[in-house]
Design a protein around this motif. Structure first.
Motif, PDB file in Angstrom:
ATOM      1  N   LEU A 129      97.807  56.321  -6.049  1.00 16.01           N
ATOM      2  CA  LEU A 129      96.465  56.638  -6.143  1.00 16.01           C
ATOM      3  C   LEU A 129      95.557  55.473  -6.995  1.00 16.01           C
ATOM      4  O   LEU A 129      94.233  55.026  -6.571  1.00 16.01           O
ATOM      5  CB  LEU A 129      96.253  57.949  -6.980  1.00 16.01           C
ATOM      6  N   ALA A 130      96.337  54.821  -7.696  1.00 18.31           N
ATOM      7  CA  ALA A 130      96.028  53.564  -8.531  1.00 18.31           C
ATOM      8  C   ALA A 130      95.564  52.232  -7.773  1.00 18.31           C
ATOM      9  O   ALA A 130      94.558  51.715  -7.812  1.00 18.31           O
ATOM     10  CB  ALA A 130      96.703  53.244  -9.533  1.00 18.31           C
ATOM     11  N   LEU A 131      96.211  52.402  -6.574  1.00 17.72           N
ATOM     12  CA  LEU A 131      96.138  51.035  -5.618  1.00 17.72           C
ATOM     13  C   LEU A 131      95.251  51.475  -4.344  1.00 17.72           C
ATOM     14  O   LEU A 131      94.828  50.744  -3.796  1.00 17.72           O
ATOM     15  CB  LEU A 131      97.532  50.507  -5.047  1.00 17.72           C
ATOM     16  N   ALA A 132      95.000  52.909  -4.020  1.00 16.06           N
ATOM     17  CA  ALA A 132      94.244  53.166  -2.811  1.00 16.06           C
ATOM     18  C   ALA A 132      92.940  52.452  -2.690  1.00 16.06           C
ATOM     19  O   ALA A 132      92.622  52.201  -1.653  1.00 16.06           O
ATOM     20  CB  ALA A 132      94.200  54.875  -2.725  1.00 16.06           C
ATOM     21  N   PRO A 172      88.667  57.815 -11.518  1.00 11.13           N
ATOM     22  CA  PRO A 172      89.840  58.051 -11.879  1.00 11.13           C
ATOM     23  C   PRO A 172      90.920  57.324 -11.476  1.00 11.13           C
ATOM     24  O   PRO A 172      91.947  57.255 -12.371  1.00 11.13           O
ATOM     25  CB  PRO A 172      90.123  59.491 -11.110  1.00 11.13           C
ATOM     26  N   CYS A 173      90.921  56.594 -10.207  1.00  4.61           N
ATOM     27  CA  CYS A 173      91.747  55.624  -9.953  1.00  4.61           C
ATOM     28  C   CYS A 173      91.825  54.433 -10.888  1.00  4.61           C
ATOM     29  O   CYS A 173      92.901  53.774 -11.103  1.00  4.61           O
ATOM     30  CB  CYS A 173      91.587  55.053  -8.515  1.00  4.61           C
ATOM     31  N   LEU A 174      91.001  54.165 -11.483  1.00  8.06           N
ATOM     32  CA  LEU A 174      90.887  53.148 -12.456  1.00  8.06           C
ATOM     33  C   LEU A 174      91.707  53.488 -13.785  1.00  8.06           C
ATOM     34  O   LEU A 174      92.411  52.502 -14.141  1.00  8.06           O
ATOM     35  CB  LEU A 174      89.307  52.727 -12.827  1.00  8.06           C
ATOM     36  N   PHE A 175      91.332  54.379 -14.290  1.00  7.63           N
ATOM     37  CA  PHE A 175      92.361  54.957 -15.243  1.00  7.63           C
ATOM     38  C   PHE A 175      93.615  55.011 -15.011  1.00  7.63           C
ATOM     39  O   PHE A 175      94.655  54.821 -15.653  1.00  7.63           O
ATOM     40  CB  PHE A 175      91.657  56.274 -15.758  1.00  7.63           C
TER      41      PHE A 175
END
Length: 460
Positions: A129-132, A172-175
């Motif tokens: 999710l962080a890299l998507a 949310p992906c940024l966090f």
């Protein structure tokens, strides 16, 4: 691998796969004309699978005792909801809207249970999710290179109906990126994480995403204050400053109109008009509201399908029940903040940022951001429950009987029946919704006015 482990793996990877598909825009290569409608269909199907599988996987032992307050919420909410939905001019849409939010709240609980049983799987999902967003952000890099070489800017968010959908999903992906799950926590990965953080924030600067940037900064400061750890701000603030410098440097150097308006603007971008329109609608029926998914459908009022404020949306459309939902969410957040030492700082910060952002945006309306917020809320709840559960009480917890399981099974069945009764044929249809002159996107569907999509030209 047992069948149970396989099922857990499938459930844990549904939302990361959904995010990868949405950010990559791969569905546009399969002739799907409306990515928003496809995302909505996929979201409802994923939620339905999660609920059905989780109901059958309810634990044999309950670690918490049923509370009288929870019982009354189970008992009173359906009755109030029926009253709110009764007599609405567009009751099928109201039923679908209410069941969708019910499924999302239930999804938070089931995600928490899933993460409690497989924390390593949750960590791997967080990496995806962080890299998507990179699957979409790399096109921004190409656009920047193109504007430097030729002065021509190319739009790069074409897989989203509006740039706000991308911004709300990126938050949310940024966090999660700042949390640095799994292999991203290694010291040698710090430059890469900082670079990706800068690219994500540059995308937000370019979109003029005031709500997202302000929410992220406020949540970061709050978490750093709670933890008394200013070091948490080092990477996020430095990448935010560099991204802002790059953005305004590009504006000055190329004097180009390729970006949206600067984040430093004083207008409300019509939000004040939307809020005033909602108040005007709500004044007609203050106790039970105007009905779910009704904002923008009434003649003579502001035409927009949601007011860009989830609290006002619930209160205006559901009246007293909406007030109760807002109060309940506020109490849950208060409890999480009180137990902040049990929750990873960027998990709590990301959840708080998403809630703040939803007061000025459609983060709780768009399908992708809804699922990502649900995932993060489930993670926070899992961390809180794991640390707050008394080990001795858990060991002595009674075996769950049919009576203790009945409320959640009944609510799950009602939600699924409501959603699939209204939109069952729509969800399995290969077509997209039709345009409507009476409404503006997006809300449930892209155009928000069509039931039974397998009948082109059908209108309500």
């Amino acid at each position: 691998m047992t069948h149970r482990n396989l099922a857990d793996g499938v459930l844990a990877w549904m939302i990361p796969v959904f995010a990868v598909v949405a950010f990559s825009g791969v569905i546009t290569f399969f002739g799907i004309a409306d990515p928003y409608d496809f995302s909505r269909k996929a979201q409802i199907i994923c939620l339905s699978i999660l609920i059905v599988c989780s109901v059958f996987r309810l634990p044999a032992v309950f670690h918490e005792r049923p509370r009288s307050g929870v019982f009354w919420i189970w008992a009173v909410s359906p009755a109030l909801l029926v009253i709110c939905l009764h007599g609405t001019r567009w009751s099928p849409f109201s039923i679908a809207d209410a069941t969708l939010y019910g499924m999302l709240f239930l999804g938070v609980y089931f995600c928490a249970r899933l993460f409690e049983g497989d924390p390593q799987g949750q960590d791997r999902s967080a990496v995806i999710l962080a890299l998507a967003p990179l699957l979409n952000v790399w096109m921004m890099v190409l656009s920047i290179i193109d504007v430097c070489l030729s002065g021509t800017w190319n739009d790069w968010q074409l897989v989203f109906s509006t740039i706000r959908e991308f911004d709300d999903a990126l938050l949310p992906c940024l966090f999660l990126l700042w949390h640095r799950p799994s292999g991203l926590a290694r010291a040698r990965m710090t430059p890469l994480v900082w670079l990706l953080s800068t690219l994500y924030l540059l995308a937000l600067w370019q979109d003029g995403a005031r709500s997202v940037l302000l929410s992220a900064a406020s949540a970061l400061l709050l978490v750093a204050l709670l933890r008394k750890d200013p070091a948490l701000l080092r990477l996020p603030i430095s990448s935010l400053a560099v991204a802002g410098t790059l953005f305004y440097g590009m504006r000055w150097l190329f004097d180009s109109d390729h970006t949206t308006r600067t984040v430093f603007r004083l207008t409300t971008s019509y939000r004040s008009d939307l809020w005033a329109g909602l108040v005007e609608s709500w004044a007609r029926s203050p106790w039970v509201g105007i009905g779910g998914d009704q904002f923008g459908r009434h003649d003579g009022l502001v035409i927009a399908m949601h007011p860009h404020n989830i609290a006002l949306q619930w209160i205006g459309e559901y009246g007293f029940l909406g007030v109760g939902a807002v109060v309940l969410v506020g109490l849950l957040l208060h409890r999480l903040v009180r137990g902040h030492s049990w929750i990873p700082p960027f998990c709590l910060g990301g959840l708080l940022a998403c809630v703040m952002n939803s007061l000025f945006s459609g983060a709780f309306v768009y399908p992708l951001s809804q699922l990502l917020i649900m995932w993060m809320a489930g993670w926070a709840l899992a961390c809180y429950r794991e640390r707050s559960t008394d080990a001795a009480a858990a060991a002595a917890a009674p075996v769950a009987n049919l009576r203790s399981r009945a409320p959640i099974v009944l609510v799950s069945a009602i939600l699924l029946a409501g959603m699939w009764t209204v939109h069952g044929r729509d969800l399995v249809s290969r077509q997209s919704s039709n345009d409507s002159d009476r409404t503006s996107p997006p809300r449930f569907w892209q155009r928000g006015a069509v039931l039974h999509l397998d009948k082109p030209g059908a209108r309500q």
